[in-house]
Design a protein around this motif. Structure first.
Motif, PDB file in Angstrom:
ATOM      1  N   ARG A 211       0.828  -1.202   0.000  1.00 47.61           N
ATOM      2  CA  ARG A 211       0.000   0.000   0.000  1.00 47.61           C
ATOM      3  C   ARG A 211       0.863   1.253   0.000  1.00 47.61           C
ATOM      4  O   ARG A 211       0.580   2.205  -0.720  1.00 47.61           O
ATOM      5  N   ALA A 212       1.900   1.241   0.810  1.00 46.04           N
ATOM      6  CA  ALA A 212       2.786   2.408   0.879  1.00 46.04           C
ATOM      7  C   ALA A 212       3.486   2.619  -0.457  1.00 46.04           C
ATOM      8  O   ALA A 212       3.617   3.753  -0.935  1.00 46.04           O
ATOM      9  N   ARG A 213       3.945   1.541  -1.071  1.00 44.59           N
ATOM     10  CA  ARG A 213       4.623   1.634  -2.373  1.00 44.59           C
ATOM     11  C   ARG A 213       3.658   2.177  -3.411  1.00 44.59           C
ATOM     12  O   ARG A 213       4.017   3.052  -4.212  1.00 44.59           O
ATOM     13  N   THR A 214       2.440   1.685  -3.420  1.00 43.85           N
ATOM     14  CA  THR A 214       1.432   2.153  -4.378  1.00 43.85           C
ATOM     15  C   THR A 214       1.161   3.636  -4.188  1.00 43.85           C
ATOM     16  O   THR A 214       1.078   4.391  -5.164  1.00 43.85           O
ATOM     17  N   GLN A 215       1.038   4.060  -2.940  1.00 46.58           N
ATOM     18  CA  GLN A 215       0.781   5.471  -2.667  1.00 46.58           C
ATOM     19  C   GLN A 215       1.939   6.346  -3.131  1.00 46.58           C
ATOM     20  O   GLN A 215       1.739   7.406  -3.711  1.00 46.58           O
ATOM     21  N   ARG A 216       3.179   5.898  -2.885  1.00 48.85           N
ATOM     22  CA  ARG A 216       4.340   6.669  -3.345  1.00 48.85           C
ATOM     23  C   ARG A 216       4.362   6.790  -4.862  1.00 48.85           C
ATOM     24  O   ARG A 216       4.676   7.851  -5.408  1.00 48.85           O
ATOM     25  N   LEU A 217       4.035   5.701  -5.552  1.00 46.79           N
ATOM     26  CA  LEU A 217       3.995   5.754  -7.019  1.00 46.79           C
ATOM     27  C   LEU A 217       2.929   6.726  -7.511  1.00 46.79           C
ATOM     28  O   LEU A 217       3.152   7.486  -8.455  1.00 46.79           O
ATOM     29  N   ARG A 218       1.769   6.710  -6.884  1.00 48.18           N
ATOM     30  CA  ARG A 218       0.703   7.647  -7.274  1.00 48.18           C
ATOM     31  C   ARG A 218       1.145   9.091  -7.081  1.00 48.18           C
ATOM     32  O   ARG A 218       0.876   9.953  -7.918  1.00 48.18           O
ATOM     33  N   GLU A 219       1.811   9.355  -5.955  1.00 58.12           N
ATOM     34  CA  GLU A 219       2.289  10.716  -5.710  1.00 58.12           C
ATOM     35  C   GLU A 219       3.346  11.121  -6.726  1.00 58.12           C
ATOM     36  O   GLU A 219       3.354  12.261  -7.200  1.00 58.12           O
ATOM     37  N   LEU A 220       4.228  10.204  -7.075  1.00 57.81           N
ATOM     38  CA  LEU A 220       5.266  10.486  -8.065  1.00 57.81           C
ATOM     39  C   LEU A 220       4.649  10.786  -9.429  1.00 57.81           C
ATOM     40  O   LEU A 220       5.033  11.756 -10.102  1.00 57.81           O
ATOM     41  N   ILE A 221       3.670   9.999  -9.839  1.00 55.80           N
ATOM     42  CA  ILE A 221       2.994  10.215 -11.121  1.00 55.80           C
ATOM     43  C   ILE A 221       2.297  11.565 -11.116  1.00 55.80           C
ATOM     44  O   ILE A 221       2.386  12.332 -12.089  1.00 55.80           O
ATOM     45  N   ALA A 222       1.623  11.890 -10.021  1.00 56.42           N
ATOM     46  CA  ALA A 222       0.927  13.176  -9.937  1.00 56.42           C
ATOM     47  C   ALA A 222       1.910  14.338 -10.004  1.00 56.42           C
ATOM     48  O   ALA A 222       1.658  15.346 -10.680  1.00 56.42           O
TER      49      ALA A 222
END
Length: 55
Positions: free
Chosen positions: A37-48
């Motif tokens: 979950r943490a990895r997914t959230q970091r990826l979403r923030e990076l993409i944004a």
């Protein structure tokens, strides 16, 4: 005088051990899922962030 604990009935003891085992399993599953979950959230923030910088 020795201190002794009262004996629990076998059914109650079995149910208690079963509940403790289920809680331990749930905790283990939750611990395994958290990094994902943490990895997914970091990826979403990076993409944004990249989208904001590119656009």
């Amino acid at each position: 005088m020795a201190w002794t604990t009262p004996r629990l009935d076998p059914d109650r003891s079995r149910r208690r051990l079963q509940l403790l085992a289920q809680l331990a399993d749930a905790r283990a599953i939750r611990e395994r899922e958290r990094p994902q979950r943490a990895r997914t959230q970091r990826l979403r923030e990076l993409i944004a962030t990249r989208r904001r910088l590119a656009g």
